[in-house]
Write a protein that holds these residues in place. Structure first.
Motif, PDB file in Angstrom:
ATOM      1  N   GLU A   1      44.333  37.687  16.725  1.00 14.54           N
ATOM      2  CA  GLU A   1      43.056  37.517  17.411  1.00 14.54           C
ATOM      3  C   GLU A   1      41.878  37.625  16.443  1.00 14.54           C
ATOM      4  N   GLY A   2      41.998  38.495  15.442  1.00 17.58           N
ATOM      5  CA  GLY A   2      40.906  38.693  14.502  1.00 17.58           C
ATOM      6  C   GLY A   2      40.978  37.821  13.266  1.00 17.58           C
ATOM      7  N   GLY A   3      41.899  36.859  13.244  1.00 23.70           N
ATOM      8  CA  GLY A   3      42.028  35.988  12.078  1.00 23.70           C
ATOM      9  C   GLY A   3      42.377  34.574  12.457  1.00 23.70           C
ATOM     10  N   ALA A   4      41.760  34.064  13.529  1.00 25.59           N
ATOM     11  CA  ALA A   4      42.192  32.815  14.146  1.00 25.59           C
ATOM     12  C   ALA A   4      41.515  31.597  13.527  1.00 25.59           C
ATOM     13  N   GLY A   5      41.923  31.233  12.318  1.00 27.19           N
ATOM     14  CA  GLY A   5      41.330  30.092  11.644  1.00 27.19           C
ATOM     15  C   GLY A   5      41.567  28.783  12.362  1.00 27.19           C
ATOM     16  N   ALA A   6      42.800  28.531  12.795  1.00 29.19           N
ATOM     17  CA  ALA A   6      43.113  27.272  13.462  1.00 29.19           C
ATOM     18  C   ALA A   6      42.521  27.224  14.864  1.00 29.19           C
ATOM     19  N   ALA A   7      42.573  28.351  15.568  1.00 26.97           N
ATOM     20  CA  ALA A   7      42.100  28.373  16.945  1.00 26.97           C
ATOM     21  C   ALA A   7      40.585  28.340  17.047  1.00 26.97           C
ATOM     22  N   ARG A   8      39.894  29.005  16.089  1.00 24.53           N
ATOM     23  CA  ARG A   8      38.446  29.158  16.239  1.00 24.53           C
ATOM     24  C   ARG A   8      37.654  28.922  14.957  1.00 24.53           C
ATOM     25  N   GLY A   9      38.316  28.414  13.934  1.00 25.69           N
ATOM     26  CA  GLY A   9      37.627  28.229  12.663  1.00 25.69           C
ATOM     27  C   GLY A   9      36.723  27.008  12.636  1.00 25.69           C
ATOM     28  N   ARG A  10      35.873  26.965  11.611  1.00 23.67           N
ATOM     29  CA  ARG A  10      34.978  25.839  11.371  1.00 23.67           C
ATOM     30  C   ARG A  10      35.332  25.204  10.032  1.00 23.67           C
ATOM     31  N   LEU A  11      35.009  23.938   9.900  1.00 25.92           N
ATOM     32  CA  LEU A  11      35.314  23.204   8.677  1.00 25.92           C
ATOM     33  C   LEU A  11      34.568  23.810   7.496  1.00 25.92           C
ATOM     34  N   GLY A  12      35.299  24.079   6.429  1.00 21.12           N
ATOM     35  CA  GLY A  12      34.679  24.642   5.243  1.00 21.12           C
ATOM     36  C   GLY A  12      35.626  24.554   4.061  1.00 21.12           C
ATOM     37  N   VAL A  13      35.221  25.125   2.940  1.00 24.11           N
ATOM     38  CA  VAL A  13      36.026  25.124   1.719  1.00 24.11           C
ATOM     39  C   VAL A  13      36.182  26.555   1.234  1.00 24.11           C
ATOM     40  N   LEU A  14      37.417  26.952   0.973  1.00 30.82           N
ATOM     41  CA  LEU A  14      37.715  28.272   0.432  1.00 30.82           C
ATOM     42  C   LEU A  14      39.015  28.186  -0.361  1.00 30.82           C
ATOM     43  N   HIS A  15      39.059  28.867  -1.482  1.00 26.87           N
ATOM     44  CA  HIS A  15      40.275  28.948  -2.304  1.00 26.87           C
ATOM     45  C   HIS A  15      40.837  27.571  -2.639  1.00 26.87           C
ATOM     46  N   GLY A  16      39.937  26.640  -2.877  1.00 32.10           N
ATOM     47  CA  GLY A  16      40.355  25.359  -3.426  1.00 32.10           C
ATOM     48  C   GLY A  16      40.704  24.278  -2.446  1.00 32.10           C
ATOM     49  N   CYS A  17      40.573  24.532  -1.131  1.00 33.97           N
ATOM     50  CA  CYS A  17      40.915  23.473  -0.185  1.00 33.97           C
ATOM     51  C   CYS A  17      39.926  23.431   0.976  1.00 33.97           C
ATOM     52  N   ARG A  18      39.858  22.281   1.608  1.00 30.98           N
ATOM     53  CA  ARG A  18      39.009  22.066   2.783  1.00 30.98           C
ATOM     54  C   ARG A  18      39.870  22.280   4.017  1.00 30.98           C
ATOM     55  N   SER A  19      39.468  23.219   4.866  1.00 32.93           N
ATOM     56  CA  SER A  19      40.246  23.510   6.046  1.00 32.93           C
ATOM     57  C   SER A  19      39.365  24.193   7.085  1.00 32.93           C
ATOM     58  N   LEU A  20      39.974  24.933   7.998  1.00 36.01           N
ATOM     59  CA  LEU A  20      39.255  25.648   9.046  1.00 36.01           C
ATOM     60  C   LEU A  20      39.209  27.126   8.696  1.00 36.01           C
ATOM     61  N   PHE A  21      38.002  27.675   8.670  1.00 33.76           N
ATOM     62  CA  PHE A  21      37.809  29.072   8.289  1.00 33.76           C
ATOM     63  C   PHE A  21      36.845  29.749   9.253  1.00 33.76           C
ATOM     64  N   LEU A  22      37.011  31.056   9.414  1.00 26.81           N
ATOM     65  CA  LEU A  22      36.063  31.842  10.193  1.00 26.81           C
ATOM     66  C   LEU A  22      34.766  31.939   9.397  1.00 26.81           C
ATOM     67  N   GLN A  23      33.664  31.477   9.988  1.00 27.29           N
ATOM     68  CA  GLN A  23      32.373  31.450   9.299  1.00 27.29           C
ATOM     69  C   GLN A  23      31.255  31.824  10.251  1.00 27.29           C
ATOM     70  N   ASP A  24      30.164  32.323   9.685  1.00 29.56           N
ATOM     71  CA  ASP A  24      28.988  32.568  10.509  1.00 29.56           C
ATOM     72  C   ASP A  24      28.122  31.311  10.536  1.00 29.56           C
ATOM     73  N   ASP A  25      26.958  31.398  11.186  1.00 33.05           N
ATOM     74  CA  ASP A  25      26.106  30.218  11.334  1.00 33.05           C
ATOM     75  C   ASP A  25      25.536  29.721  10.012  1.00 33.05           C
ATOM     76  N   ASP A  26      25.571  30.573   8.984  1.00 41.57           N
ATOM     77  CA  ASP A  26      25.102  30.172   7.665  1.00 41.57           C
ATOM     78  C   ASP A  26      26.224  29.655   6.771  1.00 41.57           C
ATOM     79  N   GLY A  27      27.428  29.544   7.338  1.00 42.06           N
ATOM     80  CA  GLY A  27      28.558  29.041   6.565  1.00 42.06           C
ATOM     81  C   GLY A  27      29.230  30.070   5.688  1.00 42.06           C
TER      82      GLY A  27
END
Length: 401
Positions: free
Chosen positions: A275-301
């Motif tokens: 529930e506290g790490g739901a990248g696929a369920a609730r993540g937003r498009l971004g880049v982290l650790h070398g790849c573009r995927s879905l990550f938990l982010q705030d409104d400032d990215g």
């Protein structure tokens, strides 16, 4: 908040979970967002992996190691008492029975062999729950390599047993004291360390994350889970193919390996996140650790800190192929709370005599909930990957129960 599934027919499976598109893309996800100093290193890994994966000698050597050292194939275990209580037919793919106690050994043996083939003498790794670190230390000892494992200070405290195992196997464990002091920060430190050591070290990443070719490479090394399970289901299940294939998802390597064996079947694929790490369920498009995927982010990215009682799910994103499978509608991603996972771990222990890792308990918790809510029809066949054993979590469970 609970996720309620509205099932649709799976998207046409053709072309899913094959080789990524140009530049390591899975749809709009993936890629190689690496510092200039690592671009060449990633290219070398890509070329070496493609050459090795096409070499019957390499694949034969890996298959032998998986058999004689890791203990494959792992069994498919019917959970008879729990199945009767839930009204479904639940089968467990027993990755907890591998040497080192989790699916991580499959990927690490493959990457360690690849590193040796490339002339590298040292493995760099990150770890959260410690299982990838233990597997890396194990493979390094087996093949005569050095190992340096980066681990968040918080995870070192809650996974003390695995830290001792890594050190006993000869690995250097480097505490990471920045940020949340968990898996995200350990990954960042490992990648920074790799920048200055690409000539003699190989970065043995632990999940289907990171710059291309790692998401694909790790999935292929974990595909053995799904391929074995597919053959076992064909032999043992009345339906031949299970109605549902379920696995926990942090970065998502055990799920990717499992799903790869069933992507071209009608089986419904379900990834279960914390529930506290739901990248696929609730993540937003971004880049982290070398790849573009879905990550938990705030409104400032900015990346938002993840939380889970299971250290291996304490990651604020998901591998790019999982994000792509979600968009295709080929897999569903749902979440489970800490309390549900703990209750599921206890229930499996008391009905089947199996103490699961808390990561795996998340997948089981969703099966239990879905059977009760009617999201799993009575009599459905369910294959669940039990990704690891619960020895490492006993101190945590002892405090919480």
């Amino acid at each position: 908040m609970r996720d309620v599934l509205t099932w649709r027919e799976p998207a046409p499976p053709a072309g899913t979970m094959g080789e990524p598109l140009a530049r390591g893309r899975f749809g709009e996800y993936g890629g190689r967002y690496a510092p200039e100093s690592l671009v060449e290193a990633c290219r070398e890994v890509d070329e070496a992996f493609r050459e090795a994966w096409a070499d019957p000698g390499f694949r034969g050597a890996l298959a032998r190691l998986l058999a004689v050292h890791a203990g494959r194939p792992t069994p498919l275990t019917p959970a008879r008492r729990l199945s009767e209580a839930l009204g479904v037919e639940l089968y467990l793919k027993r990755e907890d029975l591998t040497h080192t106690g989790s699916h991580k050994i499959n990927n690490v043996l493959g990457q360690a062999l690849l590193a040796t083939r490339m002339g590298r003498r040292r493995l760099i790794a990150e770890t959260g729950a410690g299982q990838h670190g233990v597997a890396t230390a194990t493979a390094a000892a087996l093949l005569g390599l050095e190992a340096t494992v980066f681990m968040g200070e918080r995870d070192i405290e809650r996974q003390a047993l695995n830290v001792f195992r890594m050190r006993m196997l000869g690995a250097e464990v480097v505490p990471v004291t920045t940020g949340s002091r968990t898996l995200k920060d350990a990954t960042s430190e490992a990648m920074r360390h790799w920048v200055g050591t690409t000539g003699d070290a190989y970065y043995c990443i632990g999940s289907v994350i990171g710059p291309d070719p790692y998401p694909w490479l790790v999935r292929e090394f974990q595909r053995v889970i799904g391929d074995e399970a597919r053959a076992q289901c064909a032999a043992e299940l009345r339906t031949g193919v299970p109605d549902h294939v379920v696995a926990c998802v942090g970065g998502g390597s055990n799920a990717a390996g499992t799903f790869a064996g069933f992507a071209d079947t009608p089986a419904r694929l379900v990834g279960v996140e914390a529930e506290g790490g739901a990248g696929a369920a609730r993540g937003r498009l971004g880049v982290l650790h070398g790849c573009r995927s879905l990550f938990l982010q705030d409104d400032d990215g900015q990346i938002v800190e993840a939380h889970s009682v299971a250290a291996g799910l304490d990651y604020p994103g998901v591998g790019p192929e999982h994000a792509h499978l979600r968009d295709l509608g080929r897999a569903r991603y749902v979440t489970v709370t800490d309390d549900e996972a703990i209750a599921a771990a206890v229930r499996l222990a008391r009905t089947e005599g199996i103490v699961p890792a808390l990561e795996s308990a998340h997948a089981l918790a969703w099966v239990i909930r879905a059977a009760g809510d009617g999201d799993l029809a009575a009599g459905s066949t369910v294959l669940m990957t039990l990704s690891g054993r619960g020895d490492k979590d006993l101190s945590t469970l002892k405090e919480l129960l």
